[in-house]
Write a protein that holds these residues in place. Structure first.
Motif, PDB file in Angstrom:
ATOM      1  N   GLN A   1      -2.998 -36.195 -32.285  1.00 11.80           N
ATOM      2  CA  GLN A   1      -1.972 -35.968 -34.059  1.00 11.80           C
ATOM      3  C   GLN A   1      -2.233 -37.158 -35.165  1.00 11.80           C
ATOM      4  OE1 GLN A   1      -0.821 -32.232 -33.663  1.00 11.80           O
ATOM      5  NE2 GLN A   1      -1.383 -32.252 -31.728  1.00 11.80           N
TER       6      GLN A   1
ATOM      7  N   LYS B   1      -8.164 -30.858 -25.789  1.00 10.83           N
ATOM      8  CA  LYS B   1      -8.200 -30.246 -27.430  1.00 10.83           C
ATOM      9  C   LYS B   1      -6.699 -30.339 -27.578  1.00 10.83           C
ATOM     10  CE  LYS B   1      -9.537 -26.217 -30.004  1.00 10.83           C
ATOM     11  NZ  LYS B   1     -10.576 -27.204 -31.272  1.00 10.83           N
ATOM     12  N   ASN B   2      -6.984 -31.233 -29.476  1.00  9.22           N
ATOM     13  CA  ASN B   2      -5.396 -31.778 -29.785  1.00  9.22           C
ATOM     14  C   ASN B   2      -4.453 -32.201 -28.757  1.00  9.22           C
ATOM     15  OD1 ASN B   2      -5.645 -30.035 -32.137  1.00  9.22           O
ATOM     16  ND2 ASN B   2      -5.328 -27.588 -31.090  1.00  9.22           N
TER      17      ASN B   2
END
Length: 77
Positions: free
Chosen positions: A17, A40-41
């Motif tokens: 993030q 992912k993310n």
């Protein structure tokens, strides 16, 4: 080549993030999982990047062999 040392705070910023890199630590080594589709993310099932996952591996359906495929970026100092 000796790996650079990073603090837990520096590792925490690589959570998917705050910075473009996505890192996780295991047994004192920090690994780059940025390119992994499984991270992912910054999330992998119930686990979050930017953390030391040593104690969480026992809950995983895989062994520590998965770390052998990852790029080592540093040590957790």
């Amino acid at each position: 080549m000796e790996l650079p040392s990073y603090t837990k705070q520096q590792l925490a910023l690589r959570n998917g993030q705050d910075k473009p890199q996505i890192w996780v630590a295991y047994k004192g080594i920090i690994y780059d999982v940025t390119e992994s589709r499984l991270w992912k993310n910054g999330k992998h099932y119930e686990h979050w990047a930017g953390q030391d996952l040593t104690d969480e591996l026992a809950d995983a359906p895989h062994t520590e062999v998965v770390f052998e495929k990852l790029t080592k970026v540093g040590t957790l100092g």
